[in-house]
Design a protein around this motif. Structure first.
Motif, PDB file in Angstrom:
ATOM      1  N   UNK A 291      87.123 -27.260 -22.897  1.00 41.40           N
ATOM      2  CA  UNK A 291      88.109 -27.247 -21.815  1.00 41.40           C
ATOM      3  C   UNK A 291      89.413 -26.581 -22.242  1.00 41.40           C
ATOM      4  N   UNK A 292      90.044 -25.884 -21.281  1.00 40.99           N
ATOM      5  CA  UNK A 292      91.381 -25.356 -21.514  1.00 40.99           C
ATOM      6  C   UNK A 292      91.442 -24.041 -22.265  1.00 40.99           C
ATOM      7  N   UNK A 307      95.294 -22.914 -22.730  1.00 38.83           N
ATOM      8  CA  UNK A 307      96.369 -23.459 -23.568  1.00 38.83           C
ATOM      9  C   UNK A 307      97.084 -22.351 -24.356  1.00 38.83           C
ATOM     10  N   UNK A 308      97.214 -21.165 -23.751  1.00 36.30           N
ATOM     11  CA  UNK A 308      97.931 -20.051 -24.407  1.00 36.30           C
ATOM     12  C   UNK A 308      99.406 -20.409 -24.510  1.00 36.30           C
ATOM     13  N   UNK A 309      99.920 -20.559 -25.745  1.00 36.04           N
ATOM     14  CA  UNK A 309     101.316 -20.977 -25.910  1.00 36.04           C
ATOM     15  C   UNK A 309     102.071 -20.138 -26.939  1.00 36.04           C
ATOM     16  N   UNK A 417      97.040 -19.678 -12.455  1.00 32.51           N
ATOM     17  CA  UNK A 417      96.844 -19.750 -13.904  1.00 32.51           C
ATOM     18  C   UNK A 417      97.737 -20.860 -14.462  1.00 32.51           C
ATOM     19  N   UNK A 418      97.110 -21.880 -15.028  1.00 37.18           N
ATOM     20  CA  UNK A 418      97.828 -23.002 -15.637  1.00 37.18           C
ATOM     21  C   UNK A 418      97.830 -22.758 -17.137  1.00 37.18           C
ATOM     22  N   UNK A 419      99.004 -22.559 -17.747  1.00 35.49           N
ATOM     23  CA  UNK A 419      98.992 -22.200 -19.171  1.00 35.49           C
ATOM     24  C   UNK A 419     100.258 -22.676 -19.870  1.00 35.49           C
TER      25      UNK A 419
END
Length: 437
Positions: A291-292, A307-309, A417-419
């Motif tokens: 996930x993610x 989870x691109x941070x 896009x959730x990131x």
């Protein structure tokens, strides 16, 4: 000695709350304290250990290794961090998260053995999970490095195979501000006389030199192993093994063949201890689930969780968004930690996003939504001045509120896009879960 007289916490949640306040610093690099407690606990593994470090791609590489080895019938322990929804995700045995009871038992063992040695939340929980794995009769253990490598608690274990997936700028306060400095820290997981794999196409010289100086057996992508593929399938070529006609991993995205190749190189180097068949590799890659990581959810509008941070991960996300079908508008739900290169992340994605929903996160070291808004304005993103504007920036108190807003505005052919931080993705996942009940 006050500590010893207190009743130990009764539940996993109580334990985790206690551990958050036990050590004066959240991150305290160094192995001396962890190694001391590890020796008292007598933690050791009598099966092959694969340790995976790197700036991005660690989680995907670990998930592929786990999936393939499970398909081959091995008992596998997988340690990852951070978690998205439940702490138990960090410790998987045979593909299943550890139970609260199993974890509490190990927490109690660490607490008994530390004898006043102060441990961070990460160090304490890492030792507990290693203790659980050591008692579980495993055939293979896969360990994901938390931060860096050389001084990370995971590095108290000598890996049989160590993988560094990629080296880029992240955690610069701890690891240094150049790829060369960071490469040296990542290479700290390599061991003399053992396999050291690097799947970064342009490995820092510091990493190569460190591997050579300690006498590790260094495998580099493009030199010792590589891949080639067309639209239908791909092939892996290693030092002594070829794997042909492989299906693409079910994890989507531009870098997944690099990650899969590193996993197959690790398995090739362990082929005499953990033999794996071609069909088990094919099935393992098709079945892998994480996930993610550029996770595209079913339904409309299209929702992507990632989870691109850091800028390197954001560049990959941008490439993956470009490879998707046409969407009239793209909405972003974005929250980040203050110590990240937020400007670098925005620079990679601002051309792909029309409407920004920026959010606060429930951690003191998170950047405020107001700060994210300011950085977007400085980067030249135009706010919504009049109705029907092509772009906008809106500020929210939580990922759930930001996501709800994006959902209310997006058309069915648009995408969201959730990131950013794990907490951004986790907040949206929790909200979606609550809505589906």
């Amino acid at each position: 000695m006050q500590d010893a007289k207190q009743q130990p916490p009764a539940t996993l949640a109580d334990w985790l709350a206690k551990l958050e306040t036990m050590h004066p610093k959240a991150i305290d690099m160094g192995l001396e304290r962890v190694a001391q407690v590890q020796r008292r606990l007598g933690i050791a593994f009598d099966c092959p250990v694969i340790t995976v470090g790197g700036t991005n791609g660690k989680g995907s590489t670990c998930a592929m290794l786990e999936s393939i080895l499970l398909q081959a019938g091995y008992r596998v322990g997988l340690y990852t961090s951070p978690h998205l929804l439940d702490f138990n995700e960090r410790a998987r045995i045979n593909g299943e998260p550890a139970s609260d009871a199993a974890l509490i038992k190990q927490f109690e063992a660490v607490e008994r053995s530390r004898e006043g040695v102060s441990l961070t939340y990460f160090e304490f929980t890492t030792l507990a999970i290693f203790g659980l794995f050591a008692e579980s009769g495993l055939d293979a253990v896969i360990l994901e490095v938390g931060l860096g490598g050389r001084l990370d608690a995971v590095n108290v274990i000598d890996a049989d195979v160590a993988i560094v997936t990629s080296v880029d700028l992240d955690h610069t306060d701890y690891l240094g501000d150049t790829r060369e400095k960071i490469g040296f820290e990542k290479a700290g997981i390599f061991r003399s006389g053992r396999t050291a794999i690097c799947s970064d196409p342009v490995p820092p010289q510091s990493l190569v030199q460190h591997a050579q100086s300690i006498g590790a057996d260094l495998w580099l992508i493009g030199r010792d192993f590589n891949y080639a593929g067309d639209k239908q399938q791909w092939n892996y070529g290693g030092r002594n093994q070829r794997r042909n006609a492989l299906g693409y991993p079910s994890l989507r995205g531009a870098n997944q063949l690099l990650n899969a190749s590193a996993a197959l190189a690790a398995l090739e180097s362990l082929r005499h201890r953990l033999p794996v068949g071609a069909q088990e590799i094919r099935t393992g890659l098709v079945m892998v689930d994480l996930p993610g990581r550029f996770q595209v959810l079913a339904g409309r509008p299209t929702v992507i969780l990632d989870v691109a941070h850091n800028p390197h991960a954001a560049a990959t996300l941008a490439q993956n968004l470009d490879n998707m079908a046409f969407h009239p508008y793209t909405y972003a739900v974005f929250g980040a930690m203050q110590d990240k290169d937020i400007d670098g992340v925005i620079a990679q994605l601002k051309e792909r996003i029309d409407h920004w929903c920026v959010t606060d996160l429930p951690l003191p070291r998170a950047a405020s939504a107001a700060l994210l808004q300011e950085k977007l304005l400085n980067a030249g993103v135009t706010p919504q001045d009049q109705a029907g504007a092509e772009s906008s920036i809106e500020v929210f108190a939580s990922p759930a509120a930001a996501y709800e807003n994006a959902l209310s505005r997006a058309g069915e052919n648009d995408r969201i896009a959730v990131f950013g931080s794990f907490l951004t993705v986790a907040g949206v996942m929790e909200f979606r879960k609550s809505q589906s009940h």
